[in-house]
Design a protein around this motif. Sequence first.
Motif, short mmCIF file in Angstrom:
data_model
loop_
_atom_site.label_atom_id
_atom_site.label_comp_id
_atom_site.label_asym_id
_atom_site.label_seq_id
_atom_site.Cartn_x
_atom_site.Cartn_y
_atom_site.Cartn_z
N GLN A 1 0.82 -1.21 0.00
CA GLN A 1 0.00 0.00 0.00
C GLN A 1 0.86 1.26 0.00
O GLN A 1 0.39 2.34 -0.38
N VAL B 1 -5.94 -7.95 1.05
CA VAL B 1 -6.56 -7.55 -0.21
C VAL B 1 -7.93 -8.20 -0.26
O VAL B 1 -8.07 -9.39 0.00
N TRP C 1 -14.48 -2.22 4.72
CA TRP C 1 -13.16 -1.96 4.16
C TRP C 1 -13.05 -2.62 2.79
O TRP C 1 -13.68 -3.65 2.54
N ARG D 1 -10.02 -3.20 -0.49
CA ARG D 1 -8.72 -3.01 -1.13
C ARG D 1 -8.72 -3.89 -2.38
O ARG D 1 -8.68 -5.10 -2.29
N ASP E 1 -4.82 1.30 -2.18
CA ASP E 1 -5.07 1.69 -0.80
C ASP E 1 -6.25 0.92 -0.22
O ASP E 1 -7.10 0.42 -0.96
N THR E 2 -6.30 0.86 1.10
CA THR E 2 -7.46 0.30 1.77
C THR E 2 -8.41 1.44 2.10
O THR E 2 -8.01 2.42 2.73
N ARG E 3 -9.65 1.31 1.69
CA ARG E 3 -10.65 2.35 1.94
C ARG E 3 -11.57 1.91 3.06
O ARG E 3 -12.02 0.75 3.10
#
Length: 335
Positions: free
Chosen positions: A131, A284, A302, A304, A310-312
């Motif tokens: 990331q 992921v 979450w 990704r 990125d992880t949202r």
Amino acid sequence: MSVARSKTSAPSKTSARSKASVRSKPSVAALLTALLLILLAAGCTGGGGSEPESRSSSPSGTGADAKVLAVKIDNVAPARPQTGLERADIVYVEQVEAGLSRLLAVYSSDVPPVIGPVRSARETDLELLRQFDRPVLAFSGAQSRLLPVIERAPLDAVPPSAAPRAYFRGADRPAPHNLYLRPERIPYTASGTEAVEALGLRFGPAPPGGSAEDSRTVRFPSARTTFTWSAERERWLVAMDGSPARTSEGEPLGAATVIVQDVTVRPSDFGDRSGNNTPFTETVGSGTAHVLRDGKAYEARWARTAADADTRFSTPDGTRIDLAEGPLWIVYAAR
């Protein structure tokens, strides 16, 4: 793994000489041209200066441009209290062999003079760190079959073999829980920006709603981490295996925001010398999460989409969740 929660209301120069003879005097234009060339050549030298000396014995030195420094940190009782953990921008809590926990601390805005105890890397770290834009990873070593995987990963690996002057053994506790890092001796310079920005996250007001909560515990098979809200300190105070976590100076260790991220934890192709399999945490994908900030808990999702994405984190209706100003702790809870 289970999660328990409690709710409340609250250079150089050169010269040349011609060997040819000429019958006529050189023109003014030719003399001017030659003079100009000499001046240009002198201007391209370094004035006798020298190249800056590398701060590390690391052969590549590429980590100097990295945005973040990640350090793998021990988290069993003999390793506590850890040093420099309170100055990390982000702390990840991962499950390792035998159901124990280990930490991955990420620094960017502020780097302490000493960090540790430093321990070995895991396969989970490689996917997690994708990331960030080619981070520096400091670690004590790794399982022999994992080392080639680390070498191929898009990061700058700095174990003791690459930067021996950057590591030292402390005398206050037994090995292997006494290896420390001096970050100033590796090719990394703090960017002065928060590491959370590299994840596409930002600080901001809390979303509407949420439920009052004063504590939450995340349990691994052989470890547990508890976060208890302190209105006075405006922090979630951390406890490890039932004991309050403290800095090396004796101060309480706390987080401004805690994210309990529900993930898949599965066996990997690696193990330790005792025969324990190393769990791999899948970061992921997508799933549920809970965000703790300001004495409240917020249901979240979450996502990704790829290893280099990125992880949202968002509310169930898709609204982005911002963070409270201060350290962020992310705990990977097995679903």
